[in-house]
Design an enzyme around this catalytic site. Structure first.
Site, PDB file in Angstrom:
ATOM      1  N   CYS A  13      14.129  -2.925   1.396  1.00  0.00           N
ATOM      2  CA  CYS A  13      13.755  -3.107   0.277  1.00  0.00           C
ATOM      3  C   CYS A  13      15.268  -3.163  -0.617  1.00  0.00           C
ATOM      4  CB  CYS A  13      13.054  -1.370   0.490  1.00  0.00           C
ATOM      5  SG  CYS A  13      11.595  -1.453   0.810  1.00  0.00           S
TER       6      CYS A  13
HETATM    7  N1  COA Z   1      -7.105   7.424   2.033  1.00  0.00           N
HETATM    8  C1  COA Z   1      -7.637   8.562   2.526  1.00  0.00           C
HETATM    9  N2  COA Z   1      -7.001   9.675   2.938  1.00  0.00           N
HETATM   10  C2  COA Z   1      -5.603   9.470   3.230  1.00  0.00           C
HETATM   11  C3  COA Z   1      -5.388   8.151   3.549  1.00  0.00           C
HETATM   12  C4  COA Z   1      -6.315   6.658   2.636  1.00  0.00           C
HETATM   13  N3  COA Z   1      -5.965   5.778   2.609  1.00  0.00           N
HETATM   14  N4  COA Z   1      -4.450   7.716   4.016  1.00  0.00           N
HETATM   15  C5  COA Z   1      -3.927   9.388   4.739  1.00  0.00           C
HETATM   16  N5  COA Z   1      -5.108   9.786   4.311  1.00  0.00           N
HETATM   17  C6  COA Z   1      -5.329  11.246   4.372  1.00  0.00           C
HETATM   18  C7  COA Z   1      -3.868  11.680   5.905  1.00  0.00           C
HETATM   19  O1  COA Z   1      -5.037  11.574   6.798  1.00  0.00           O
HETATM   20  C8  COA Z   1      -4.003  13.268   5.743  1.00  0.00           C
HETATM   21  O2  COA Z   1      -4.383  13.611   5.655  1.00  0.00           O
HETATM   22  P1  COA Z   1      -5.054  15.618   6.860  1.00  0.00           P
HETATM   23  O3  COA Z   1      -4.101  16.323   6.077  1.00  0.00           O
HETATM   24  O4  COA Z   1      -6.153  15.874   6.658  1.00  0.00           O
HETATM   25  O5  COA Z   1      -4.645  15.071   8.134  1.00  0.00           O
HETATM   26  C9  COA Z   1      -3.352  13.412   4.426  1.00  0.00           C
HETATM   27  O6  COA Z   1      -4.320  12.224   3.497  1.00  0.00           O
HETATM   28  C10 COA Z   1      -2.328  12.747   4.066  1.00  0.00           C
HETATM   29  O7  COA Z   1      -1.388  12.026   5.193  1.00  0.00           O
HETATM   30  P2  COA Z   1       0.129  11.526   4.527  1.00  0.00           P
HETATM   31  O8  COA Z   1       0.057  10.139   5.347  1.00  0.00           O
HETATM   32  O9  COA Z   1       0.815  13.197   4.930  1.00  0.00           O
HETATM   33  O10 COA Z   1       0.380  11.803   3.171  1.00  0.00           O
HETATM   34  P3  COA Z   1       1.680  11.390   2.332  1.00  0.00           P
HETATM   35  O11 COA Z   1       1.782  12.574   1.286  1.00  0.00           O
HETATM   36  O12 COA Z   1       3.131  11.091   2.449  1.00  0.00           O
HETATM   37  O13 COA Z   1       1.438  10.221   1.384  1.00  0.00           O
HETATM   38  C11 COA Z   1       2.827   7.957   1.800  1.00  0.00           C
HETATM   39  C12 COA Z   1       1.604   8.930   2.075  1.00  0.00           C
HETATM   40  C13 COA Z   1       2.518   7.009   2.273  1.00  0.00           C
HETATM   41  C14 COA Z   1       2.178   7.037   0.407  1.00  0.00           C
HETATM   42  C15 COA Z   1       3.694   8.899   1.314  1.00  0.00           C
HETATM   43  O14 COA Z   1       4.191   9.734   2.513  1.00  0.00           O
HETATM   44  C16 COA Z   1       5.284   8.176   0.458  1.00  0.00           C
HETATM   45  O15 COA Z   1       5.087   6.743   0.079  1.00  0.00           O
HETATM   46  N6  COA Z   1       6.250   8.260   1.684  1.00  0.00           N
HETATM   47  C17 COA Z   1       7.166   7.506   1.273  1.00  0.00           C
HETATM   48  C18 COA Z   1       7.110   6.093   1.972  1.00  0.00           C
HETATM   49  C19 COA Z   1       8.427   4.942   1.971  1.00  0.00           C
HETATM   50  O16 COA Z   1       9.113   5.646   0.704  1.00  0.00           O
HETATM   51  N7  COA Z   1       8.209   3.601   2.139  1.00  0.00           N
HETATM   52  C20 COA Z   1       9.367   2.888   2.200  1.00  0.00           C
HETATM   53  C21 COA Z   1       8.733   1.625   2.468  1.00  0.00           C
HETATM   54  S1  COA Z   1       9.434  -0.196   2.423  1.00  0.00           S
END
Ligand code: COA
Length: 380
Positions: free
Chosen positions: A163
């Protein structure tokens, strides 16, 4: 380019360019396709799920995606195949060796946009860097194919810092200008991220989008009247497995099969969020101090577009107050995470209104971990 121009060794951004694929997928369309796939998966594996041998797939949700990431839609090169529950991957017809490859094609489109805005001919450019997360092939370099397609003399090469590829490319280009090894350098980031996203993975299927950007970095002596002085650039890397993709020539297992999800993008999103925010905020503040810039007075932050919450926190730590859309614009909502191109799209679309003398920051962060800062000031 006129031969009588005496280079100053001061790098500037003369113009940027953007290519946006025509097709776009909304969260609603994406979730409908994912949920159809997961229902079919659960039906096909009903016996194993009932026996406790397999976990049933959970549905995805539009509300979760928008709340957790800020993403509402993403552009892609091939919408139909990505949404087809039987495929869920881009389907881009393979081209012959004599044809321009797809990554080069979108890179050329973005580059032409930047050249047009700067009033430059390709013959004015000395070097091309193709800086992106995923190259279409190892060699010949994508950058050399783009160089040839544009009709540029000089040299070209690829670089991949995930990225952060574009900001690493901008510093590299700026260093060529500073050292006098080039006077005009194109940094091109064609990101067909849909090819390395696992569209069947509930945790990440909504993240990425396709796009290409270009940044023309030049010696101040030849810049157009309206340009951006580069006040300073800084790069940082710290190894982490929290964002990883194991696809490569030593392990070519087919990336679309469920057995090899590690050959596509995988991440520990929560950890990335927690670890990268403080690292980047600190880096920006330290670099501002080194450049004698008060970070609270920065007119605008063009941050990497991965997650709206991350950007909110980083902007708050840098500016000392909650940033509004004007201070830290979002393109994530319509483009998704476009890897290295994200902060450049934000800059491209939200910089024309700044007045001469106003300063801002282009900042990327992502896998590696990697982060890059480019402090700029409007001139002209
Ligand atoms: N739809 C509905 N629910 C979902 C889901 C989806 N597509 N994906 C995950 N969930 C659920 C999970 O199962 C979890 O449920 P639980 O609490 O019952 O276990 C809950 O949502 C939270 O999941 P989590 O993965 O902890 O979500 P989050 O709030 O951390 O958001 C991201 C996920 C990826 C959006 C976030 O962590 C993020 O953007 N992180 C930084 C990523 C980044 O910058 N990466 C660089 C890439 S180059």
């Amino acid at each position: 380019m006129r031969a009588d121009i005496v280079p100053t060794g001061r790098p500037v951004i003369s113009a940027t360019g953007l290519f946006t694929p025509e097709e776009s997928i909304s969260n609603e369309e994406l979730v409908a396709s994912f949920n159809l796939y997961s229902e079919r998966y659960n039906a096909e594996n009903a016996a194993a799920i009932a026996a406790g041998e397999l976990d049933a797939m959970q549905p995805s949700s539009v509300e979760f995606i928008e709340k957790a990431s800020g993403i509402k839609a993403r552009h892609v090169m091939t919408k139909a195949s990505v949404l087809d529950p039987a495929i869920m991957a881009p389907r881009i017809e393979e081209r012959g060796d004599e044809e321009l490859s797809i990554l080069a094609e979108i890179g050329v489109a973005a580059a032409r946009d930047a050249l047009r805005r700067a009033g430059r001919e390709p013959s004015d450019v000395d070097a091309v860097l193709c800086a992106a997360s995923n190259m279409q092939r190892p060699y010949p370099a994508m950058a050399i194919e783009i160089q040839q397609a544009l009709g540029i003399e000089g040299f070209a090469f690829d670089m991949n810092v995930a990225c952060s590829s574009a900001t690493f490319g901008i510093q590299t280009a700026a260093d060529y200008i500073r050292a006098g090894n080039a006077r005009s350098v194109l940094v091109i980031s064609p990101e067909i991220t849909s090819g390395h996203l696992n569209w069947r993975d509930r945790d990440s299927h909504f993240i990425f989008g396709d796009v290409a950007t270009a940044v023309l970095v030049e010696d101040a002596a030849l810049a157009p009247e309206s340009h951006w002085d580069i006040l300073g650039t800084r790069l940082k890397t710290v190894f982490s497995n929290n964002i990883r993709n194991n696809f490569g020539f030593l392990n070519r297992a087919h990336p679309e099969t469920a057995e090899t999800p590690d050959k596509l993008f995988v991440q520990e999103g929560r950890k990335v969020f927690k670890e990268v925010v403080p690292m980047v905020a600190q880096m920006i503040v330290e670099e501002a101090e080194r450049l004698s810039i008060d970070p609270r007075k920065l007119r605008r932050l063009w941050l990497h577009q991965a997650n709206a919450g991350m950007n909110r926190l980083i902007a708050q730590r840098v500016l000392g107050h909650e940033a509004d859309e004007d201070e830290s614009p979002t393109v994530l909502d319509t483009y998704g995470n476009t890897s290295s191109a994200g902060s450049i799209i934000a800059f491209h679309q939200h910089s024309e209104d700044l007045q001469p003398g106003e300063a801002g920051l282009i900042c990327s962060f992502g896998a590696g971990y990697s982060a890059g800062t480019v402090f700029v000031r409007k001139a002209g």
